[in-house]
Design an enzyme around this catalytic site. Structure first.
Site, short mmCIF file in Angstrom:
data_model
loop_
_atom_site.label_atom_id
_atom_site.label_comp_id
_atom_site.label_asym_id
_atom_site.label_seq_id
_atom_site.Cartn_x
_atom_site.Cartn_y
_atom_site.Cartn_z
N ASP A 199 -14.42 20.66 -10.13
CA ASP A 199 -14.43 21.97 -9.47
C ASP A 199 -15.81 22.23 -8.90
OD1 ASP A 199 -11.83 22.44 -10.22
OD2 ASP A 199 -12.28 24.07 -11.64
N HIS A 221 -10.05 16.24 -12.30
CA HIS A 221 -10.70 16.67 -11.07
C HIS A 221 -11.96 17.49 -11.33
CE1 HIS A 221 -8.01 20.10 -11.95
NE2 HIS A 221 -8.93 20.85 -11.33
N HIS A 277 -7.15 19.84 -6.66
CA HIS A 277 -7.23 20.19 -8.09
C HIS A 277 -6.07 19.57 -8.85
CE1 HIS A 277 -10.59 23.01 -7.42
NE2 HIS A 277 -10.08 23.00 -6.21
N HIS A 316 -14.65 29.79 -14.85
CA HIS A 316 -14.70 29.68 -13.40
C HIS A 316 -15.68 30.70 -12.83
CE1 HIS A 316 -10.89 27.49 -13.98
NE2 HIS A 316 -11.11 26.96 -12.78
N TRP A 364 0.83 -1.21 0.00
CA TRP A 364 0.00 0.00 0.00
C TRP A 364 0.86 1.24 0.00
CZ3 TRP A 364 -2.99 0.33 5.38
CH2 TRP A 364 -2.13 -0.07 6.40
N ASN A 365 0.23 2.35 -0.30
CA ASN A 365 0.96 3.61 -0.45
C ASN A 365 0.26 4.73 0.30
OD1 ASN A 365 2.89 2.73 -2.61
ND2 ASN A 365 0.98 2.36 -3.70
N HIS A 387 -15.04 26.85 -5.19
CA HIS A 387 -13.67 27.03 -5.64
C HIS A 387 -13.42 28.49 -6.02
CE1 HIS A 387 -9.84 26.32 -7.46
NE2 HIS A 387 -10.25 26.29 -8.72
#
Ligand SMILES: [Zn+2]
Lengths: 261, 408, 414
Positions: free
Chosen positions: A77, A75, A71, A210, A63-64, A81
């Protein structure tokens, strides 16, 4: 008690008449992230550190740990945001009604124009022409701008930086409010590192996608890929961000349901 | 080069020193050397003690004093060794002075016997030699060696003596041929000594042609480390006579440590400070000496001892060597056992080798190495190259007491 | 005259690589005073405060008057080489592999006689300069050098063992795109490096000066390297790890900001990611390979260079997070030094004052030109030191920290 629509849906899916397309970029440390002037706060890129790999750190398991910004990579928004969306109701990833994570999609193919002009801006005229060909954009649909930007070489051509900043396509300042007011779209999605064009800080208002989308409680998707596998109309998008308290966005797996011809 | 004479270049007259009247030195013992030994130092020292007891014909409990020298006895000291050997002496000393140990042990033991602190003192020195002993001994020899010598090539004593040999040869006129003559003579002597590890003759040409180890030191300038032990007993003459033991008497001794610290490099030893005291106290002159046993870890130290003990003047050693023969039957019988250069260097026992050989000479038990009519012998010791020089020097003038025939 | 070093041939890949051995390590605590002096590149010995005697080897008290007041002070390093020898045999593995080896006795003008490594250009009987250097074990040793520099002097194999000269070595500059990185690359090329790998964490960004530099010399090679990305560091190590003989960690994240004037720890985290964890990632990826090659011929892996800051020792509150990251990097470098010492790879820390680059725009002069910093790094490697203080501000702060660290703390906070 079974629902015949869902039963039918699963049958279509299993038979291959409805296909799932992954619109997500793989999260890797080298996947480019948006570059702001260095004096601003910066989004973290994807970073991963092994916890154990069947070794002395954990004998039977791998595992990590990873870290990234909201973002980073493909992804979502959320309206919160942007400053224009800060007072909208249910504007963060944890409060957005879950119904909004499924929506149909219109894919506007501007790849030829973008190949010619990396600063290509999508206009109202262009969208109207597209509707002439593919039909009117339905209510509450994602508008996805296919630029083939995801096929560009990473990171140099993808970010496409010059001395005057990034050069990548996006919507112009008129088409965004038009899409919201005239077509009541769900949100806007792109293949490049932002929903706005690379030079969008020169538009009025700056970063119109945006500004208007989030100011009207609509959503954004970026760093998408495989848009070329979707039809202009008829795909359904599953795009559910992580449930981060008051989160402004989130990396996510974006899946498209699309009819096979 | 500054060679300012130290205020203490010569020791004060030793007028008030007491003599060694009534002291007998006896039972020279050698445990035959081997190149490498799987035994520990305890074995070698134990063997030496057993041989002393056997040679004296006394009971173990009659040895009431012990003096020990060893580099490889660690982590034990003389104390632990006593339990190891089941001894309960009333007098015990441990002398970590390497090549000066034989002379210094005598000085300590003789005074103890004179004072009545002990009656029979066994002086023993021995070391083992494992395959890696020498490297371990050298790397941990002293703090100054660790800090300021070993990191410079880790040449061990070869490197340190190479430097002072280089200096000595350039300033005091000795040549490789001169050193070679001494080495060849010692080898001749060694061929008559059954204990010597070197069994083949050495020619001057072989000496000169040998491979360089650390310029100007070549192969035959170096001793061969080995395992072995030496020992002798100190008791009253009265006791020696009662035991019918042949013995030697002590005419005089000296010791000195860290002499001439202002010399930029060692070109003389502590003997130069004390040689007059040595001979005055003994009432003899160098010309009266029948043989000389020096500490010979390198030929250059032999040359220094010739000068510093007064057998020739400083800087005249080359002429002295050229004018004399150093074999047992030569004009200047010298290192009659073959010395460490031809017998081998058994660690601290190397500091006893000359002493024990001198006892053999003076008790008439030197066999084929016997110097005819040897009555007065000088033994000198030199030990502990600490930083850049040997720090301990000592010498003793011994005289014939009772020889084998006389004692019996 | 010293034979000039010849450019090492390409390695025969089927021959076993010689593993690192070290010269003798143990020293008394007093003798570690020499190690401190050598690490800082100064020549100091114990000098008695009461009788003025200069003494060697180091002692606990004055060997002349028994005073306990023996202090380390600069002394005249000249002397006469009164005896020499060439070892053709040694009891130590390290020296056995490097025979013949010349040593000698030097009678110092300051008083004591010392045993020293002797440079091949020194004549017996002549005047020599003594210098304290760190040998491969990281401990101080004395080297006798010719009174005046001789041609190719640093090429002498014995001296090269105690130094980290870039000549014929390959260098990784972890951030090659910064002003400092570019200057370091240039200085390494001038010093005769065989190759300089220039790390680039922002390949998407065009920096004309960088492109110009890269085009200027075929020995330069751009490599992708983002020290915040473990995978990127690992990939580069897998590709060139076996070639890096000197690593200069120029990666830095310098931003203004203290504690209370920021609303978050992002800046601090970013600084730690680059300056601390970046160092650790580099060490984990490149350290083992460098250790493996630490005795590999005349272009063996020798040095790890961290560009820290004088503020690693004393925080600059206006750049509190950055100062903390530099202090943490200093601490980490000490661990790294301990871990690399076993192979004889040296860690050299560089402590500059302000460097004349974009993030120091508002810092008043004096500022160090990146080229000056780079020059100091090359000289530090050639001298083989562990600590390099660069520029007047760094030197002044260093001195003042010794005098009164509280005063420095107060004044830096104003
Ligand atoms: Zn003093």
């Amino acid at each position: 008690m079974s629902n015949p629509v869902l039963t039918q849906f699963m049958a279509e899916l299993l038979s291959g008449r409805v296909k799932l397309v992954d619109l997500t970029q793989t999260l890797t440390p080298e996947f480019p992230i948006i570059q702001l002037p260095p004096e601003f706060g910066q989004a973290w890129p994807f970073r991963i550190e092994e916890i154990s790999r069947y070794d002395e750190r954990g004998p039977a398991w791998y595992w990590n740990n990873f870290s990234m910004s909201e973002h980073t990579g493909t992804h979502f928004d959320a309206p919160i945001h942007w400053i224009s969306g800060k007072d909208q109701p249910d504007n963060a990833v944890d409060s957005i009604p879950v119904e909004n994570f499924i929506a149909s999609a219109c894919v506007i193919d501007v790849s030829a124009e973008c190949a010619e002009n990396p600063d290509f801006l999508l206009t109202v005229e262009y969208v109207k022409a597209w509707e002439q060909k593919h039909g009117r954009i339905p209510e509450r649909a994602w508008v996805l701008m296919r630029t083939d930007w995801s096929k560009r070489a990473m990171p140099r051509e993808y970010l496409n930086m010059a001395e005057d900043g990034a050069h990548s396509p996006g919507p112009d300042a008129e088409v965004v409010p038009w899409l919201i007011q005239e077509r009541n779209v769900h949100g806007f999605g792109t293949e490049s590192v932002g929903t706005d064009a690379g030079q969008a800080h020169h538009l009025n208002p700056p970063y119109p996608c945006h500004y208007f989308m989030h100011g009207n409680n609509r959503y954004g998707l970026q760093c998408l890929t495989n848009l070329d596998l979707l039809p202009p109309q008829g795909a359904v998008i599953f795009a559910a961000p992580l449930k981060i308290r008051n989160g402004s966005g989130s990396p996510l797996r974006v899946l498209a349901l699309t009819p096979t011809v | 080069m500054s060679m300012v004479a130290s205020a203490a270049t010569r020791a004060a007259p030793a007028g008030k020193r007491r003599g060694y009247d009534g002291v007998a030195v006896t039972v020279p013992v050698t445990i035959p050397y081997v190149r490498y030994s799987t035994r520990s130092a305890h074995w070698w020292l134990g063997r030496a003690l057993a041989e002393l007891i056997r040679g004296a014909g006394i009971a173990k409990g009659e040895v009431d004093g012990v003096c020990v020298s060893s580099f490889t006895l660690g982590p034990d000291t003389a104390v632990g060794l006593m339990q190891h050997l089941g001894m309960s002496p009333r007098w015990l000393d441990h002398i970590p002075m390497g090549g000066a140990s034989g002379v210094v042990a005598l000085r300590r033991a003789a005074r103890a016997v004179q004072a009545g602190d002990a009656e029979v003192i066994a002086c023993i020195a021995g070391d083992t030699n494992h395959v890696d002993s020498f490297r371990n001994t050298v790397s941990q020899f002293s703090r100054f060696a660790q800090d300021a010598v070993y990191p410079y090539g880790a040449g061990g004593p070869n490197a340190s003596f190479a430097l002072l040999t280089d200096y000595y040869m350039k300033h005091y006129g000795a040549s490789r041929e001169d050193f070679g003559k001494l080495c060849v003579a010692q080898r001749d002597n060694a061929l008559k000594n059954p204990h010597a590890l070197m069994k083949k003759p050495l020619t001057l040409q072989q000496y000169l042609d040998a491979r360089p180890i650390t310029d100007p030191i070549h192969l035959f300038d170096c001793v061969m480390p080995c395992a072995g032990a030496e020992g002798y007993l100190v008791m009253s003459e009265e006791r020696a006579r009662a035991l019918k033991l042949p013995y030697a008497r002590v005419r005089s001794t000296i010791e000195r440590h860290n002499a001439f610290p202002e010399d930029p490099i060692q070109f003389r030893g502590g003997w130069a400070m004390d040689k007059d005291a040595l001979f005055d106290h003994a009432g003899v002159a160098p010309a009266d000496v029948d043989f000389l046993e020096t500490y010979d870890d390198y030929p250059v130290i032999n040359a220094m001892q010739f000068e510093d003990l007064g057998f020739c003047a400083k800087g005249e050693v080359a002429g002295f060597i050229r004018a004399n023969e150093f074999t047992i039957d030569g004009s200047f019988p010298f290192n009659t056992s073959g010395g460490q250069l031809s017998v081998g260097q058994a660690g601290a026992a190397g500091g006893y080798l000359g002493f024990v050989q001198a006892l053999r000479q003076l008790t008439g038990s030197a066999g084929r190495t016997q110097v005819k009519d040897a009555k007065i012998g000088v033994v000198s010791g030199f030990g502990m190259i600490n930083y850049d020089r040997g720090l301990c020097s000592g010498a003793a003038i011994l005289e014939r007491g009772a020889t084998q025939g006389e004692a019996a | 005259m010293t034979e000039p070093l010849v450019k090492p041939k390409k390695k025969n890949p089927v021959l076993r690589t010689r593993l690192a051995t070290l010269p003798p390590v143990p020293r008394s605590r007093s003798a570690l005073g020499l190690t401190r002096a050598a690490a800082e590149g100064v020549f100091e010995m114990q000098v008695c405060a009461d009788c003025g005697t200069v003494q060697y080897p180091p002692r606990e008290v004055c060997g002349s008057c028994l005073s306990e007041h023996v202090a380390w002070k600069p002394v005249d390093n000249r002397g006469e080489l009164i005896a020499t020898t060439t070892l053709r045999h040694s009891n130590d593995l390290y020296f056995r592999e490097r025979l013949p080896w010349r040593v000698g006795t030097v009678k110092m003008a300051a008083g004591p006689s010392v045993v020293a490594h002797v440079h091949e250009d020194c004549a017996e009987g002549g005047t020599v300069r003594l210098t304290l250097k760190l040998d491969r074990s990281g401990q101080a040793v004395l080297h006798a050098l010719p009174e005046k520099d001789t041609p190719n002097m640093n090429d002498a194999p014995q001296l090269r063992e105690s130094t980290c000269d870039p000549k014929f070595r390959r260098v990784l500059v972890t951030d090659g795109k910064s002003a400092t990185g570019m200057a370091v690359a240039r200085a390494m090329l001038e010093a005769g490096a065989n190759a300089v790998f220039l790390g680039d964490a922002s390949t998407w960004k065009t920096v004309p000066a960088f492109d110009k530099l890269v085009a200027s010399d075929p020995r330069l090679q751009v490599v992708e390297l983002d020290v915040t990305d473990t995978d990127s560091v690992d990939r580069l190590a897998a590709s060139i790890g076996g070639k890096v003989e000197i690593l200069v960690n120029t990666a830095d994240y310098l931003r203004d900001g203290g504690i209370l004037n920021r609303k978050d720890v992002n800046l601090a985290r970013d600084a730690m990611e680059v300056n601390v964890l970046g160092l650790m990632r580099l060490a984990q990826a490149f350290g083992p390979g460098m250790c493996f090659r630490a005795a590999d011929g005349s272009n063996n892996a020798v040095a790890w260079v961290n560009i820290l800051s004088i503020h690693a020792h004393a925080a600059l509150p206006a750049r509190g997070a950055w100062s903390a990251s530099k202090a943490a990097a200093l601490s980490l470098s000490q661990t790294l030094r301990a871990e690399l010492r076993g192979a004889g790879v040296r860690v050299m820390n560089v402590f500059p004052g302000p460097v004349d680059e974009e993030w120091e725009q508002l810092t008043p002069p004096p500022k160090i030109a990146p080229s000056g910093l780079a020059k100091a790094i090359v000289k530090g490697l050639q001298d083989g030191v562990e600590d390099v203080y660069v520029g007047d501000i760094a030197e002044e702060l260093r001195t003042r920290l010794r005098e009164n660290h509280k005063a420095v703390e107060r004044e830096l906070g104003q």
